[in-house]
Design a protein around this motif. Structure first.
Motif, PDB file in Angstrom:
ATOM      1  N   GLU A 168       0.729  -1.196  -0.003  1.00 45.83           N
ATOM      2  CA  GLU A 168      -0.156   0.103   0.125  1.00 45.83           C
ATOM      3  C   GLU A 168       0.835   1.309   0.023  1.00 45.83           C
ATOM      4  O   GLU A 168       2.003   1.146   0.490  1.00 45.83           O
ATOM      5  CB  GLU A 168      -1.006   0.140   1.179  1.00 45.83           C
ATOM      6  N   ALA A 169       0.293   2.247  -0.448  1.00 46.33           N
ATOM      7  CA  ALA A 169       1.014   3.658  -0.456  1.00 46.33           C
ATOM      8  C   ALA A 169       0.928   3.805   1.178  1.00 46.33           C
ATOM      9  O   ALA A 169       0.040   3.749   2.042  1.00 46.33           O
ATOM     10  CB  ALA A 169       0.210   4.593  -1.132  1.00 46.33           C
ATOM     11  N   PRO A 170       2.118   4.529   1.618  1.00 46.69           N
ATOM     12  CA  PRO A 170       2.246   4.915   3.073  1.00 46.69           C
ATOM     13  C   PRO A 170       1.187   5.703   3.571  1.00 46.69           C
ATOM     14  O   PRO A 170       0.742   5.818   4.751  1.00 46.69           O
ATOM     15  CB  PRO A 170       3.468   5.610   3.124  1.00 46.69           C
TER      16      PRO A 170
ATOM     17  N   GLY B 269      12.446   2.947  -4.313  1.00 39.89           N
ATOM     18  CA  GLY B 269      11.718   3.116  -5.329  1.00 39.89           C
ATOM     19  C   GLY B 269      10.474   2.608  -5.451  1.00 39.89           C
ATOM     20  O   GLY B 269       9.874   2.851  -6.688  1.00 39.89           O
ATOM     21  N   THR B 270       9.988   1.879  -4.629  1.00 42.69           N
ATOM     22  CA  THR B 270       8.619   1.280  -4.680  1.00 42.69           C
ATOM     23  C   THR B 270       7.317   2.179  -4.422  1.00 42.69           C
ATOM     24  O   THR B 270       6.302   1.934  -4.946  1.00 42.69           O
ATOM     25  CB  THR B 270       8.468  -0.220  -3.992  1.00 42.69           C
ATOM     26  N   GLY B 271       7.606   3.095  -3.455  1.00 41.33           N
ATOM     27  CA  GLY B 271       6.431   4.100  -3.136  1.00 41.33           C
ATOM     28  C   GLY B 271       5.437   3.366  -2.381  1.00 41.33           C
ATOM     29  O   GLY B 271       4.415   3.981  -2.135  1.00 41.33           O
ATOM     30  N   ARG B 272       5.858   2.061  -1.965  1.00 40.93           N
ATOM     31  CA  ARG B 272       4.840   1.135  -1.046  1.00 40.93           C
ATOM     32  C   ARG B 272       5.265   0.872   0.024  1.00 40.93           C
ATOM     33  O   ARG B 272       6.537   1.006   0.402  1.00 40.93           O
ATOM     34  CB  ARG B 272       4.113   0.172  -1.899  1.00 40.93           C
ATOM     35  N   GLU B 273       4.303   0.487   1.026  1.00 40.19           N
ATOM     36  CA  GLU B 273       4.774  -0.308   2.455  1.00 40.19           C
ATOM     37  C   GLU B 273       4.214  -1.691   2.357  1.00 40.19           C
ATOM     38  O   GLU B 273       3.346  -1.636   1.916  1.00 40.19           O
ATOM     39  CB  GLU B 273       4.562   0.505   3.520  1.00 40.19           C
TER      40      GLU B 273
ATOM     41  N   ASP C 114      -4.732 -10.753  -3.440  1.00 42.38           N
ATOM     42  CA  ASP C 114      -3.285 -10.694  -3.759  1.00 42.38           C
ATOM     43  C   ASP C 114      -2.861  -9.324  -3.100  1.00 42.38           C
ATOM     44  O   ASP C 114      -3.541  -8.944  -2.124  1.00 42.38           O
ATOM     45  CB  ASP C 114      -3.285 -10.672  -5.376  1.00 42.38           C
ATOM     46  N   VAL C 115      -1.564  -9.137  -3.433  1.00 39.11           N
ATOM     47  CA  VAL C 115      -1.037  -7.833  -2.826  1.00 39.11           C
ATOM     48  C   VAL C 115      -1.744  -6.533  -3.024  1.00 39.11           C
ATOM     49  O   VAL C 115      -1.386  -5.502  -2.174  1.00 39.11           O
ATOM     50  CB  VAL C 115       0.626  -7.908  -2.996  1.00 39.11           C
ATOM     51  N   ASN C 116      -2.757  -6.464  -4.218  1.00 38.24           N
ATOM     52  CA  ASN C 116      -3.116  -5.224  -4.417  1.00 38.24           C
ATOM     53  C   ASN C 116      -4.539  -5.337  -3.838  1.00 38.24           C
ATOM     54  O   ASN C 116      -5.640  -4.399  -4.021  1.00 38.24           O
ATOM     55  CB  ASN C 116      -3.138  -5.165  -5.902  1.00 38.24           C
ATOM     56  N   GLY C 117      -5.134  -6.496  -3.236  1.00 40.88           N
ATOM     57  CA  GLY C 117      -6.359  -6.576  -2.466  1.00 40.88           C
ATOM     58  C   GLY C 117      -7.085  -7.246  -3.579  1.00 40.88           C
ATOM     59  O   GLY C 117      -8.482  -7.077  -3.183  1.00 40.88           O
TER      60      GLY C 117
END
Length: 324
Positions: free
Chosen positions: A86-88, A105-109, A272-275
């Protein structure tokens, strides 16, 4: 509980985003999900802060992140565990348990969300595999689209198209006793068939034995048995080698098909990792179809109790063995 295809969907999503990133923040919001880390929460945090993820690997239903510290972050999803990227600044999920900040560089957590809290995370030691082969499937698929701004990771190559092996012959200690799974390129199918032939047990019981072959659970066992036209009580020692090879091939094929559709999601907990949920439930031929017509012969699918769970089969296509 999620089986091989569902866990592999998660692994591929994590690999796409996380290989090469560094964990720069660890927040444990509830102690239960890290209970398997016996040294406690403070040690869990200390072992993860500043380490870099070198691979994301799966064997059967077990998933782990290899770390440049030489250890691994094991993840067990249990009945409701989710690993979400997810985005922080995204709102926290209701059942958020652990948060990992990522640099690179992912911009996610990475968030571990678990409503029922049967799953968990732990940092564990790695040891050599007994057969000298890779620990499991790892790496980033050759055809994976890497997000903009994400460093290009090493691509994996395996002997089977679309499957990937971790380079190092290491495996986390808690997984060392688990057999190779149906989609592992290092699986010796002939050896497995010979081991099944020596077992005097029912076929489904053998398929669910994670020390023989891992990753197959109730759903895909029923689906593979339906495809092979075999009853779940068929004695393994009475089956010939071509039949045993056929049931293993059917298990591999049904899981590949499920993987292509994102796995099987019966409720909102399997994502999945994006829900996002998987869609293979629509393609099931046996599991969960009690009273519905067999897709092959039209006979009603039957459900019977098996090992404190259910078995679904077609009584015409999959006749019970004599004497059972």
């Amino acid at each position: 509980m999620p089986e091989l295809p569902e866990v592999e969907v998660v692994r591929r999503g994590l690999a796409r985003w996380m290989i090469g990133t560094t964990i720069d923040q660890v927040e444990v919001l509830h102690p239960r999900p890290v209970r398997r880390h016996e040294a406690g929460i403070d040690d869990f945090v200390a072992r993860l802060n500043g380490v870099t993820v070198t691979d994301v690997v799966r064997r059967g239903k077990f998933l782990w992140l290899t770390l440049d510290s030489g250890e691994a972050l094991m993840a067990h999803l249990g009945m409701s565990g989710q690993l979400l990227l997810e985005a922080p600044d995204a709102p926290d999920e209701k059942h958020l348990r652990v948060r990992l900040g990522l640099q690179g560089g992912t911009g996610r957590e990475l968030r571990f969300v678990d409503q029922r809290m049967f799953g968990g995370l732990a940092v564990v030691e790695m040891i050599k595999t007994t057969d000298g082969g890779p620990g499991g499937l790892g790496g980033v698929p050759d055809d994976a689209e890497i997000p903009p701004g994400r460093p290009e990771p090493a691509r994996g190559e395996g002997p089977v198209e679309g499957e990937y092996s971790a380079e190092e012959a290491l495996i986390p200690v808690p997984v060392a006793h688990i057999a190779r799974d149906a989609l592992d390129p290092a699986l010796d199918v002939d050896l497995l068939a010979a081991r099944l032939k020596r077992r005097e047990t029912g076929l489904k019981r053998a398929l669910l034995d994670q020390t023989l072959i891992s990753g197959i659970g109730n759903i895909y066992a029923d689906e593979a048995l339906w495809r092979a036209r075999l009853h779940y009580e068929r004695p393994t020692h009475k089956l010939n080698r071509p039949t045993l090879n056929r049931i293993l091939a059917d298990a591999q094929n049904v899981m590949r098909e499920a993987l292509a559709q994102g796995g099987t999601s019966f409720d909102s907990l399997y994502v999945d990792v994006n829900g996002q949920s998987g869609y293979f439930e629509r393609g099931l031929d046996a599991y969960g179809r009690e009273g519905e017509a067999c897709h092959r012969c039209g006979t009603q699918i039957r459900r019977e109790t098996f090992m404190n769970r259910s078995s679904f089969f077609c009584p015409k296509c999959q006749p019970k063995p004599r004497g059972s």
